[in-house]
Scaffold this motif. Structure first.
Motif, short mmCIF file in Angstrom:
data_model
loop_
_atom_site.label_atom_id
_atom_site.label_comp_id
_atom_site.label_asym_id
_atom_site.label_seq_id
_atom_site.Cartn_x
_atom_site.Cartn_y
_atom_site.Cartn_z
N ALA A 1 -7.33 -0.65 -5.72
CA ALA A 1 -6.53 -1.09 -4.57
C ALA A 1 -5.34 -0.18 -4.34
O ALA A 1 -5.02 0.18 -3.22
N GLY A 2 -4.68 0.25 -5.43
CA GLY A 2 -3.43 0.97 -5.27
C GLY A 2 -3.59 2.44 -5.01
O GLY A 2 -2.70 3.07 -4.45
N ALA A 3 -4.71 3.04 -5.41
CA ALA A 3 -4.85 4.48 -5.22
C ALA A 3 -5.99 4.82 -4.27
O ALA A 3 -5.79 5.45 -3.24
N LEU B 1 2.51 6.37 7.49
CA LEU B 1 1.72 7.41 6.84
C LEU B 1 2.55 8.12 5.77
O LEU B 1 2.07 8.37 4.67
N ALA C 1 2.46 -1.22 -0.84
CA ALA C 1 2.29 -0.08 0.06
C ALA C 1 1.44 -0.44 1.28
O ALA C 1 1.65 0.09 2.37
N VAL D 1 -5.91 2.91 -0.73
CA VAL D 1 -4.77 3.36 0.06
C VAL D 1 -5.08 4.72 0.68
O VAL D 1 -4.76 4.98 1.84
N MET E 1 -5.99 6.06 9.25
CA MET E 1 -4.90 6.06 10.22
C MET E 1 -4.57 7.45 10.70
O MET E 1 -4.18 7.65 11.85
N LEU E 2 -4.74 8.44 9.82
CA LEU E 2 -4.42 9.81 10.19
C LEU E 2 -5.38 10.31 11.26
O LEU E 2 -4.97 10.97 12.21
N SER F 1 1.87 -1.56 -6.20
CA SER F 1 0.95 -0.71 -5.43
C SER F 1 0.37 -1.47 -4.24
O SER F 1 0.02 -0.86 -3.23
N ILE F 2 0.29 -2.80 -4.35
CA ILE F 2 -0.18 -3.59 -3.21
C ILE F 2 0.85 -3.55 -2.07
O ILE F 2 0.51 -3.55 -0.89
N PHE G 1 -5.15 5.53 4.53
CA PHE G 1 -4.35 6.67 4.96
C PHE G 1 -5.17 7.58 5.88
O PHE G 1 -4.74 7.95 6.97
N ALA H 1 1.75 8.37 1.67
CA ALA H 1 1.68 9.62 0.92
C ALA H 1 2.70 9.61 -0.21
O ALA H 1 2.42 10.00 -1.34
N GLU I 1 3.78 7.23 -7.60
CA GLU I 1 3.33 6.20 -8.52
C GLU I 1 2.83 6.83 -9.82
O GLU I 1 3.01 6.27 -10.90
N ILE J 1 -6.78 -3.19 -10.10
CA ILE J 1 -5.91 -3.25 -8.92
C ILE J 1 -5.16 -1.94 -8.74
O ILE J 1 -5.09 -1.38 -7.64
N ILE K 1 1.78 7.01 -3.09
CA ILE K 1 0.68 7.48 -3.94
C ILE K 1 1.17 8.60 -4.85
O ILE K 1 0.86 8.64 -6.04
N LEU L 1 -10.26 -4.52 0.22
CA LEU L 1 -9.09 -4.83 -0.62
C LEU L 1 -9.23 -6.23 -1.21
O LEU L 1 -8.97 -6.47 -2.39
#
Lengths: 338, 189
Positions: free
Chosen positions: B62-64, A153, A133, B67, B74-75, A130-131, B71, A157, A163, B58, A160, B35
């Motif tokens: 961190a992973g969900a 992007l 990504a 992110v 950036m969007l 997951s890191i 996301f 998406a 996973e 994590i 996530i 992070l």
């Protein structure tokens, strides 16, 4: 003195595993080109060495000597850090994969067929994947290019979304084995192929394979780098060594998810029949991994790319509910039969 | 000795990351600092022999969660605003101080007054941390656990309703509207 030897053994183990993995990565690109070209009725790389066998080496050398370009509008720090952030998580997962059964005894030193056997092995791999990504996402953002940004992007998406069913699919084997350690999981599947979890968990295996392909951004789920619409996706602006880091990470990830699939569903290093136990376990492990890798490449040659909204709808509306129901049924079955 | 040094490293980096996350004007840098904080907190969990919680920390944070933040950053690519004092900074400061006091109070109080639970480091080592946490969650703490999941479910419904608002109004009552969205249309009109 003893401590020094121990540290040396561990370092040698890490170096050996990394060396084997990176060699496999290099020759996986060769295998992919050869298998694809065979399926498309052409020859593939033939020039460098007999049947193009030295092609990966030549490619590596070429990338090494290429100019390293950083675009003018890019964020330099994040742009340089992103490839490392992708590659390291892809390689670090191999630390918990058990490649074989027997440890090697050299005097007082015991060399195990895995670097370490931590009791949360599976979660460890999931955590680091997951890191990974972040590297893709940040690489796309730092390039200051619309193609790269869109690729990043999409990747976020996709990762996530997939996973969740990936993790839930792995819950089935974890429930049956009663452990998150990959070594214990392999040992629980001994005694013939009907003990492998692919037999008792076929739904989870199919979900895992589909999600693994989506996680590694391979066809038919290679949205983040769809050539026909995004040039090359999140690494459009990368060149030279940094580009090759992304490339290495993609193939290392392919091998890693194949290894996890082999351990969780195909019995790891176990022989399919007890009669075949005389063949070394490592051979079985490698044979299974190679088969899955071949399957990956086969799929690439066969299936066209999905549309992005189809991909998301498929992940959330089909894969996730099936994975949840599978966890429910597995838990009930485990409760009743044990 | 080594454990202590590692604790100070992980703790220090976690705090440093949190500070950078708050004070940096660049939102992407802030997210990356966060992070760093999450990963170092996972390190502290490992020092406490809580490897399951470390991995989940994590995967989830961190992973969900983070992110998703990155996301969204950036969007929408928000303008990098200059730091400013919000109008309600007095209330915020008061609430922050009160919460900090409560947490410190609770922390010191439990250390002095409460008894240790049935779990010791040795017993957890024996049955395995993952098993120990599962047993605790699904026997002694099943009620708080279910309450927490219910709260999350309510938040999820809220998010779906908020996100679906505009679409449902456009489609009108004649379209394919289910029970939950009918309330929304009534409320919106």
């Amino acid at each position: 003195m003893e401590l020094a030897i121990q540290v040396l053994v561990i370092l040698a183990q890490i170096a050996a595993v990394l060396g084997v993995v990176l060699t496999h990565v290099a020759y996986l690109t060769y295998a992919e080109r050869k298998i694809l070209s065979d399926m498309q009725d052409r020859l593939g790389p033939m020039e460098v060495g007999p049947h193009g066998l030295l092609q990966p080496l030549a490619d590596g050398l070429k990338l090494f000597f290429k100019e390293d370009i950083i675009p003018a509008g890019a964020n330099k720090i994040i742009f340089s850090a992103a490839p490392i952030l992708v590659l390291v998580p892809a390689l670090i997962g191999f630390a918990v994969i058990p490649f074989g059964r027997d440890s090697l005894q050299l005097g007082a030193i015991e060399i195990t067929p895995y670097i370490t056997d931590i009791n949360i092995g599976l979660l460890y791999i999931l955590a680091f994947s997951s890191i990974g990504a972040y590297g893709i996402l940040l690489g796309g953002w730092a390039s200051n290019s619309k193609y790269a940004l869109l690729g990043g992007l999409r990747s976020a998406a996709q990762v996530i979304s997939y996973e969740l069913p990936l993790g839930l699919a792995l819950v089935g084997p974890v429930l049956l084995a009663g452990s998150l350690s990959l070594k214990t999981m392999t040992e629980a599947q001994g005694g013939g192929f009907w003990h492998w979890y692919v037999v008792s968990q076929p739904v989870a295996f199919v979900i895992y394979m589909i999600c693994a392909i989506a996680e590694t951004n391979r066809l038919p789920f290679d949205m983040p780098e769809a050539e026909s619409e995004l040039v090359a996706g999140f690494f459009t602006e990368y060149s030279g060594m940094r580009f090759s880091f992304f490339f290495l990470a993609e193939y290392a990830n392919m091998i890693l998810v194949s290894c996890v699939a082999v351990v969780a569903f195909l019995g790891g290093w176990q022989a399919p029949l007890p009669v075949l136990d005389f063949i070394p376990p490592v051979v079985w492990f490698l044979a299974k991994v190679y088969f899955l890798l071949f399957f990956y490449i086969w799929l690439r040659a066969t299936v066209p790319r999905l549309r992005f909204d189809q991909l998301m709808a498929f992940g959330w509306k089909i894969m996730l509910p099936i994975a949840l129901v599978n966890v429910l049924f597995t838990s009930i079955a485990k409760y009743i039969f044990s | 000795m080594v454990a202590q040094l590692l604790f100070f490293y992980f703790g220090g980096m976690a705090v440093a990351g949190a500070v950078v996350a708050i004070f940096n004007a660049n939102l992407v840098y802030s997210a990356l600092a966060l992070l760093m904080t999450f990963i170092h907190i996972a390190g502290i969990y490992i020092l406490l022999n809580a490897e399951f919680i470390a991995a989940v920390q994590i995967i989830v944070y961190a992973g969900a969660i983070l992110v998703t933040y990155v996301f969204v950053l950036m969007l929408f690519n928000p303008e990098q605003e200059k730091r400013y004092f919000h109008k309600q900074y007095k209330i915020g400061g008061f609430l922050g101080a009160a919460l900090l006091f409560l947490m410190l109070f609770a922390g010191f109080k439990t250390e002095i007054l409460s008894q240790a639970g049935p779990m010791t480091a040795e017993s957890i080592q024996e049955i395995g941390h993952t098993r120990a946490i599962g047993m605790a969650l699904f026997t002694d703490f099943i009620f708080p656990f279910e309450i927490a999941s219910l709260i999350l479910l309510v938040a999820m419904f809220g998010a779906i309703v908020l996100a679906g608002r505009g679409k449902i109004r456009k489609r009108g009552p004649g379209g394919r509207v289910d029970l939950s969205s009918r309330n929304v249309t009534k409320e919106a009109s």
